[in-house]
Design a protein around this motif. Structure first.
Motif, PDB file in Angstrom:
ATOM      1  N   THR A   1       0.825  -1.205   0.000  1.00 25.79           N
ATOM      2  CA  THR A   1       0.000   0.000   0.000  1.00 25.79           C
ATOM      3  C   THR A   1       0.860   1.256   0.000  1.00 25.79           C
ATOM      4  OG1 THR A   1      -1.697  -1.194   1.252  1.00 25.79           O
ATOM      5  CG2 THR A   1      -1.870   1.197   1.187  1.00 25.79           C
ATOM      6  N   VAL A   2       1.888   1.286   0.845  1.00 27.09           N
ATOM      7  CA  VAL A   2       2.760   2.462   0.936  1.00 27.09           C
ATOM      8  C   VAL A   2       3.488   2.684  -0.390  1.00 27.09           C
ATOM      9  CG1 VAL A   2       4.835   3.390   2.023  1.00 27.09           C
ATOM     10  CG2 VAL A   2       3.043   2.358   3.426  1.00 27.09           C
ATOM     11  N   LEU A   3       4.001   1.595  -0.981  1.00 30.97           N
ATOM     12  CA  LEU A   3       4.673   1.734  -2.275  1.00 30.97           C
ATOM     13  C   LEU A   3       3.704   2.243  -3.337  1.00 30.97           C
ATOM     14  CD1 LEU A   3       6.873  -1.511  -2.333  1.00 30.97           C
ATOM     15  CD2 LEU A   3       7.674   0.858  -2.164  1.00 30.97           C
ATOM     16  N   GLY A   4       2.467   1.744  -3.299  1.00 33.67           N
ATOM     17  CA  GLY A   4       1.449   2.214  -4.244  1.00 33.67           C
ATOM     18  C   GLY A   4       1.132   3.683  -4.039  1.00 33.67           C
ATOM     19  N   ILE A   5       1.049   4.124  -2.774  1.00 23.25           N
ATOM     20  CA  ILE A   5       0.763   5.532  -2.479  1.00 23.25           C
ATOM     21  C   ILE A   5       1.901   6.423  -2.975  1.00 23.25           C
ATOM     22  CG2 ILE A   5       0.539   7.204  -0.605  1.00 23.25           C
ATOM     23  CD1 ILE A   5      -1.017   5.057   0.951  1.00 23.25           C
ATOM     24  N   VAL A   6       3.148   6.030  -2.667  1.00 20.92           N
ATOM     25  CA  VAL A   6       4.305   6.828  -3.087  1.00 20.92           C
ATOM     26  C   VAL A   6       4.355   6.936  -4.611  1.00 20.92           C
ATOM     27  CG1 VAL A   6       6.830   6.910  -3.152  1.00 20.92           C
ATOM     28  CG2 VAL A   6       5.652   6.311  -1.031  1.00 20.92           C
ATOM     29  N   LEU A   7       4.161   5.801  -5.284  1.00 13.50           N
ATOM     30  CA  LEU A   7       4.178   5.804  -6.741  1.00 13.50           C
ATOM     31  C   LEU A   7       2.999   6.598  -7.295  1.00 13.50           C
ATOM     32  CD1 LEU A   7       5.841   4.688  -9.095  1.00 13.50           C
ATOM     33  CD2 LEU A   7       4.321   2.695  -9.131  1.00 13.50           C
ATOM     34  N   GLY A   8       1.844   6.490  -6.644  1.00 14.54           N
ATOM     35  CA  GLY A   8       0.665   7.236  -7.091  1.00 14.54           C
ATOM     36  C   GLY A   8       0.849   8.729  -6.969  1.00 14.54           C
ATOM     37  N   VAL A   9       1.441   9.192  -5.863  1.00 11.46           N
ATOM     38  CA  VAL A   9       1.713  10.626  -5.685  1.00 11.46           C
ATOM     39  C   VAL A   9       2.706  11.112  -6.736  1.00 11.46           C
ATOM     40  CG1 VAL A   9       2.713  12.338  -4.127  1.00 11.46           C
ATOM     41  CG2 VAL A   9       1.148  10.610  -3.232  1.00 11.46           C
ATOM     42  N   ALA A  10       3.728  10.271  -7.010  1.00 10.73           N
ATOM     43  CA  ALA A  10       4.706  10.637  -8.045  1.00 10.73           C
ATOM     44  C   ALA A  10       4.039  10.746  -9.411  1.00 10.73           C
ATOM     45  CB  ALA A  10       5.828   9.594  -8.090  1.00 10.73           C
ATOM     46  N   PHE A  11       3.162   9.788  -9.733  1.00 12.31           N
ATOM     47  CA  PHE A  11       2.412   9.836 -10.991  1.00 12.31           C
ATOM     48  C   PHE A  11       1.588  11.115 -11.068  1.00 12.31           C
ATOM     49  CE2 PHE A  11       2.155   4.945 -11.724  1.00 12.31           C
ATOM     50  CZ  PHE A  11       3.449   4.974 -12.215  1.00 12.31           C
ATOM     51  N   LEU A  12       0.946  11.473  -9.945  1.00 13.05           N
ATOM     52  CA  LEU A  12       0.059  12.636  -9.918  1.00 13.05           C
ATOM     53  C   LEU A  12       0.826  13.913 -10.255  1.00 13.05           C
ATOM     54  CD1 LEU A  12      -2.590  14.129  -9.209  1.00 13.05           C
ATOM     55  CD2 LEU A  12      -1.796  14.161  -6.829  1.00 13.05           C
ATOM     56  N   TYR A  13       1.933  14.146  -9.552  1.00  9.97           N
ATOM     57  CA  TYR A  13       2.675  15.392  -9.764  1.00  9.97           C
ATOM     58  C   TYR A  13       3.339  15.421 -11.142  1.00  9.97           C
ATOM     59  CZ  TYR A  13       1.903  17.148  -5.077  1.00  9.97           C
ATOM     60  OH  TYR A  13       1.315  17.652  -3.945  1.00  9.97           O
ATOM     61  N   LEU A  14       3.712  14.261 -11.645  1.00  6.82           N
ATOM     62  CA  LEU A  14       4.268  14.206 -12.992  1.00  6.82           C
ATOM     63  C   LEU A  14       3.194  14.555 -14.019  1.00  6.82           C
ATOM     64  CD1 LEU A  14       6.871  13.486 -14.571  1.00  6.82           C
ATOM     65  CD2 LEU A  14       5.991  11.148 -14.769  1.00  6.82           C
ATOM     66  N   ALA A  15       1.994  13.988 -13.829  1.00 13.79           N
ATOM     67  CA  ALA A  15       0.894  14.272 -14.759  1.00 13.79           C
ATOM     68  C   ALA A  15       0.488  15.744 -14.687  1.00 13.79           C
ATOM     69  CB  ALA A  15      -0.304  13.384 -14.433  1.00 13.79           C
ATOM     70  N   LEU A  16       0.432  16.305 -13.467  1.00 11.47           N
ATOM     71  CA  LEU A  16       0.041  17.708 -13.320  1.00 11.47           C
ATOM     72  C   LEU A  16       1.079  18.645 -13.917  1.00 11.47           C
ATOM     73  CD1 LEU A  16      -1.458  17.813  -9.706  1.00 11.47           C
ATOM     74  CD2 LEU A  16      -2.683  17.825 -11.879  1.00 11.47           C
ATOM     75  N   ALA A  17       2.353  18.250 -13.824  1.00  9.20           N
ATOM     76  CA  ALA A  17       3.410  19.083 -14.401  1.00  9.20           C
ATOM     77  C   ALA A  17       3.235  19.219 -15.910  1.00  9.20           C
ATOM     78  CB  ALA A  17       4.775  18.486 -14.083  1.00  9.20           C
ATOM     79  N   PHE A  18       2.800  18.124 -16.558  1.00  8.35           N
ATOM     80  CA  PHE A  18       2.577  18.163 -18.009  1.00  8.35           C
ATOM     81  C   PHE A  18       1.237  18.804 -18.359  1.00  8.35           C
ATOM     82  CE2 PHE A  18       5.837  14.804 -17.967  1.00  8.35           C
ATOM     83  CZ  PHE A  18       6.639  15.235 -19.021  1.00  8.35           C
ATOM     84  N   ALA A  19       0.231  18.606 -17.498  1.00  4.78           N
ATOM     85  CA  ALA A  19      -1.127  19.079 -17.825  1.00  4.78           C
ATOM     86  C   ALA A  19      -1.408  20.477 -17.305  1.00  4.78           C
ATOM     87  CB  ALA A  19      -2.162  18.108 -17.249  1.00  4.78           C
TER      88      ALA A  19
END
Length: 419
Positions: A345-363
């Motif tokens: 769960t923690v690894l999924g959360i960390v990866l999910g937050v990273a995905f989020l900020y990466l996506a927002l940086a592009f969008a």
């Protein structure tokens, strides 16, 4: 016996299944936090569309309707406000300034807003930010126009370019004021508000382009040139609404009541902040629905992890029996399974937050450009941290089920091996 290295080695041994579980949780967390961040940023952008204005005055209708057409340029006014009434309200001793607004025309689908030069100094958005010019200056001639950043970007307009105003609000209009073209005198910097998608001209210009029109159509056989129109009396007869600032905030409710009881014609004065809250309340259902869908996606991800852990229990009975043989108690087996679920769960959360900020940086740019919502890449808010904590707690809770089954199997199997 240290559980953390053991749990890590166990997950590495089943790395493919563990990776899929982590990705599932990561995608669901990205969706949940993405919806929450866009929702909160949209609300902030929405609430900061106008600031520093004490009252918005228009023809009597409803607060939300008045706010929509006067500020967000959505819909139309039920009626106009006479110029005489506007002048009488403006002359009130409590009033510090007023900015009239006249709507009804367009340019290639963008709203044309008739106003005065004071609009550029009095209209504020966000934390009392003023309008800034990217190029040019406010209009000072009848046929000058100032365009918003979105108009300039989409239509590729530059300073001194000529444009033609169309009658009505259609994206494609067959009724244009071609005999009175306008020159682009200024281009505003992006604000993230409806001003970006506006073409601003003077109230005198609104009168000039309609001086040979009547009841929404050109008067047959009557044509007045652009130069001749400038020499005529261009005092407005009506306006759509006006913004109003007071000398003292204490007088706000008293003046609002006076305007709402105005006898010369039915007027409505609204407080922008209260009307914005009422409007946001109307769209709050859709926002809650998005959050519910996102939460369901997270639950589905956690259920996927639960399923993966439960289905591997039978295969791991040998592993559990070996752990028992080297001294591991049943509670250690229980803790191992819960820790594995927590790690996933923690690894999924960390990866999910990273995905989020990466996506927002592009969008970030496209979202601001197309929807006027400024997405700031700031640290997670308290609400977002709470959602992350709930996901983490849900992951640990989901790990209790396979852990309890492993605990029971461990007690039943003892040191025997079930192949």
């Amino acid at each position: 016996m240290t559980l953390l290295p053991l749990a890590c080695k166990s997950l590495i041994n089943r790395r493919f299944a563990a990776l899929l579980t982590v990705l599932t949780i990561a995608v669901s967390v990205t969706l949940l936090l993405g919806v929450e961040k866009i929702r909160s940023q949209a609300r902030d952008s929405f609430a900061s569309t106008i600031s520093g204005t004490d009252l918005i005055v228009g023809a009597r209708s409803g607060p939300v309707n008045l706010l929509l057409y006067s500020i967000f340029h959505i819909g139309d006014a039920t009626n106009d406000v006479s110029w005489q009434s506007y002048q009488e309200v403006s002359a009130s001793p409590q009033v510090a300034w007023t900015v009239p607004i006249a709507l009804g025309d367009s340019h290639k689908g963008f709203r044309v807003v008739g106003t005065t030069p004071e609009f550029f100094s009095r209209y504020h958005y966000g934390a009392r930010h003023e309008l800034v010019f990217d190029a040019g200056k406010p209009f000072d001639d009848v046929y000058d126009a100032v365009i918003g950043a979105e108009v300039a970007a989409r239509l590729g307009y530059t300073l001194d370019q000529q444009i033609v105003i169309a009658h009505g609000m259609g994206a494609v209009s067959f009724v244009e004021h071609k005999d009175k073209p306008f020159r682009i005198a200024g281009i505003l910097a992006r604000t993230g508000t409806p001003v970006d998608a506006s073409v601003l001209i003077s109230l005198h210009a609104i009168e000039a382009i309609h001086i040979d029109w009547q009841s929404g159509a050109r008067v047959p056989g009557q044509t007045i040139s652009a130069d001749d129109a400038k020499k005529m009396d261009l005092t407005p007869k009506t306006i759509t609404a006006f913004l109003l600032g007071l000398k003292s905030k204490v007088a706000t409710f008293g003046l609002q009541r006076q305007i709402n009881d105005y006898r010369a014609e039915p007027l409505l004065a609204i407080l922008p902040g209260i009307a914005l809250q009422e409007l946001w309340g109307l769209v709050g259902t859709a926002e809650n629905a998005l959050l519910i869908v996102s939460a369901l996606v997270v639950i589905a991800g956690l259920l996927g992890m639960l399923t993966a852990l439960v289905t591997t229990l039978n295969e791991r009975r040998r592993e559990m029996a070996i752990l028992r043989s080297v001294g591991a108690r049943p509670r250690v087996i229980f803790g191992l399974l819960v820790l594995e679920a927590a790690l996933l769960t923690v690894l999924g959360i960390v990866l999910g937050v990273a995905f989020l900020y990466l996506a927002l940086a592009f969008a970030q740019g496209p979202i601001e450009s197309h929807y006027g919502i400024l997405i700031s890449l700031n640290a997670p808010t308290l609400r977002e941290l709470l959602l992350i904590a709930l996901v983490a707690a849900g992951g640990v809770f989901a790990g209790i089920v396979p852990a309890a089954l492993a605990y029971r199997n461990s007690l039943a199997d003892g040191l025997s091996l079930r192949l």
